[in-house]
Enzyme design. Structure first.
Site, PDB file in Angstrom:
ATOM      1  N   GLY A 171      95.113  51.950 -72.271  1.00  0.00           N
ATOM      2  CA  GLY A 171      96.135  50.998 -72.793  1.00  0.00           C
ATOM      3  C   GLY A 171      97.449  51.768 -73.426  1.00  0.00           C
ATOM      4  O   GLY A 171      97.410  52.928 -73.375  1.00  0.00           O
ATOM      5  N   LEU A 172      98.341  51.019 -73.730  1.00  0.00           N
ATOM      6  CA  LEU A 172      99.728  51.347 -74.157  1.00  0.00           C
ATOM      7  C   LEU A 172      99.396  52.257 -75.368  1.00  0.00           C
ATOM      8  O   LEU A 172      98.531  52.044 -76.366  1.00  0.00           O
ATOM      9  CB  LEU A 172     100.607  50.287 -74.447  1.00  0.00           C
ATOM     10  CG  LEU A 172     100.991  49.654 -73.275  1.00  0.00           C
ATOM     11  CD1 LEU A 172     101.888  48.425 -73.564  1.00  0.00           C
ATOM     12  CD2 LEU A 172     101.927  50.748 -72.280  1.00  0.00           C
ATOM     13  N   SER A 173     100.263  53.147 -76.025  1.00  0.00           N
ATOM     14  CA  SER A 173     100.386  53.777 -77.252  1.00  0.00           C
ATOM     15  C   SER A 173     100.478  52.560 -78.160  1.00  0.00           C
ATOM     16  O   SER A 173     101.434  51.749 -78.181  1.00  0.00           O
ATOM     17  CB  SER A 173     101.553  54.656 -77.427  1.00  0.00           C
ATOM     18  OG  SER A 173     101.526  55.159 -78.485  1.00  0.00           O
ATOM     19  N   GLY A 174      99.598  52.652 -79.401  1.00  0.00           N
ATOM     20  CA  GLY A 174      99.770  51.765 -80.317  1.00  0.00           C
ATOM     21  C   GLY A 174      98.728  50.537 -80.172  1.00  0.00           C
ATOM     22  O   GLY A 174      98.918  49.688 -80.834  1.00  0.00           O
ATOM     23  N   SER A 175      97.991  50.510 -78.845  1.00  0.00           N
ATOM     24  CA  SER A 175      97.196  49.348 -78.597  1.00  0.00           C
ATOM     25  C   SER A 175      96.043  49.509 -79.446  1.00  0.00           C
ATOM     26  O   SER A 175      95.542  48.508 -79.681  1.00  0.00           O
ATOM     27  CB  SER A 175      96.830  49.245 -77.091  1.00  0.00           C
ATOM     28  OG  SER A 175      96.214  50.493 -76.667  1.00  0.00           O
ATOM     29  N   GLY A 176      95.610  50.555 -79.960  1.00  0.00           N
ATOM     30  CA  GLY A 176      94.253  50.628 -80.880  1.00  0.00           C
ATOM     31  C   GLY A 176      93.263  51.465 -80.001  1.00  0.00           C
ATOM     32  O   GLY A 176      92.317  51.454 -80.710  1.00  0.00           O
ATOM     33  N   LYS A 177      93.489  52.185 -79.254  1.00  0.00           N
ATOM     34  CA  LYS A 177      92.313  52.910 -78.411  1.00  0.00           C
ATOM     35  C   LYS A 177      91.606  53.700 -79.376  1.00  0.00           C
ATOM     36  O   LYS A 177      90.515  53.817 -79.346  1.00  0.00           O
ATOM     37  CB  LYS A 177      93.035  53.582 -77.262  1.00  0.00           C
ATOM     38  CG  LYS A 177      93.733  52.875 -76.230  1.00  0.00           C
ATOM     39  CD  LYS A 177      94.260  53.642 -75.210  1.00  0.00           C
ATOM     40  CE  LYS A 177      95.257  54.822 -75.595  1.00  0.00           C
ATOM     41  NZ  LYS A 177      96.511  54.162 -76.266  1.00  0.00           N
ATOM     42  N   SER A 178      92.394  54.689 -80.102  1.00  0.00           N
ATOM     43  CA  SER A 178      91.782  55.617 -80.928  1.00  0.00           C
ATOM     44  C   SER A 178      91.060  54.952 -81.996  1.00  0.00           C
ATOM     45  O   SER A 178      89.928  55.518 -82.335  1.00  0.00           O
ATOM     46  CB  SER A 178      92.728  56.467 -81.535  1.00  0.00           C
ATOM     47  OG  SER A 178      93.203  57.495 -80.343  1.00  0.00           O
ATOM     48  N   SER A 232      96.325  57.182 -70.174  1.00  0.00           N
ATOM     49  CA  SER A 232      95.942  57.130 -68.800  1.00  0.00           C
ATOM     50  C   SER A 232      96.514  56.092 -68.080  1.00  0.00           C
ATOM     51  O   SER A 232      96.212  55.237 -67.539  1.00  0.00           O
ATOM     52  CB  SER A 232      94.492  57.008 -68.403  1.00  0.00           C
ATOM     53  OG  SER A 232      93.708  56.164 -69.374  1.00  0.00           O
TER      54      SER A 232
END
EC number: 2.7.1.25
Length: 197
Positions: free
Chosen positions: A33-40, A107
């Site tokens: 997902g986009l940067s800031g979407s909450g993946k980490s 990615s």
């Protein structure tokens, strides 16, 4: 030395033996997902809870990997592809050791995610789309990256001047723009319990 001189050594402990001991299947949960979407954030929250419940789990985080293994790579399309290729190979090694691998990488390219899927057996790669509109990610901007990208300080920034190709058929969609971290984490954990336990 050529590739013909390099021999793959079979492990003395099989993936199936690890899985039997761990009491769960191994898998890659590929959060994209986009940067800031909450993946980490979602990856680490889910990993903590799964670990506390006895699962063998590891998080491979995009920023952390770029501090070591992939510190020689930039953000051109070519470097992004190599970044994902390397992570896919590392994730595959953990899957062979019976581990649940939660990755948190933008990615951006479908082709790269598909190549990782093809590294492991059917059912061992689960694409998890962390869906969040660009405007929400940009409002969050926890690292100030969108602001820098808009100011021209960061070239090739995904969502601004470099594309993000949304998954076409992910195994799971977590809408972090509509649901909070806790709800997304719980959905991911439920997915793990249904598919991997």
């Amino acid at each position: 030395m050529t590739n013909r001189d390099i021999v793959w050594h079979e492990a003395s402990i099989t993936k199936e033996e690890y899985q039997q001991k761990n009491k769960h299947k191994s898998s890659i949960l590929w959060l994209t997902g986009l940067s800031g979407s909450g993946k980490s954030t979602i990856a680490n929250a889910a990993a903590r809870e799964l670990f506390e419940q006895g699962y063998q789990v590891i998080v491979l985080d995009g920023d952390n990997i770029r501090h070591g293994l992939n510190r020689d790579l930039g953000f051109s399309d070519e470097d992004r592809k190599e970044n994902i290729r390397r992570i896919g190979e590392v994730a595959k090694l953990f899957v062979q050791q019976g581990t649940i691998v939660i990755t948190a990488f933008i990615s951006p390219f479908r082709e790269d995610r598909q190549q990782v899927r093809e590294l492991v057996e059917a059912g061992e790669f689960n694409e998890v789309y962390i869906k969040c509109d660009l405007d929400i990610c940009e409002q969050r901007d926890p690292k100030g990256l969108y602001k820098k990208a808009r100011n021209g300080e960061i070239p090739f920034f995904t969502g601004i001047d470099s594309p993000y190709e949304e998954p076409e058929a992910p195994e799971l969609v977590l809408d972090s723009g509509q649901h909070d971290r806790e709800a997304c984490k719980n959905q991911l954990i439920e997915f793990v319990k249904q598919k991997l336990s």
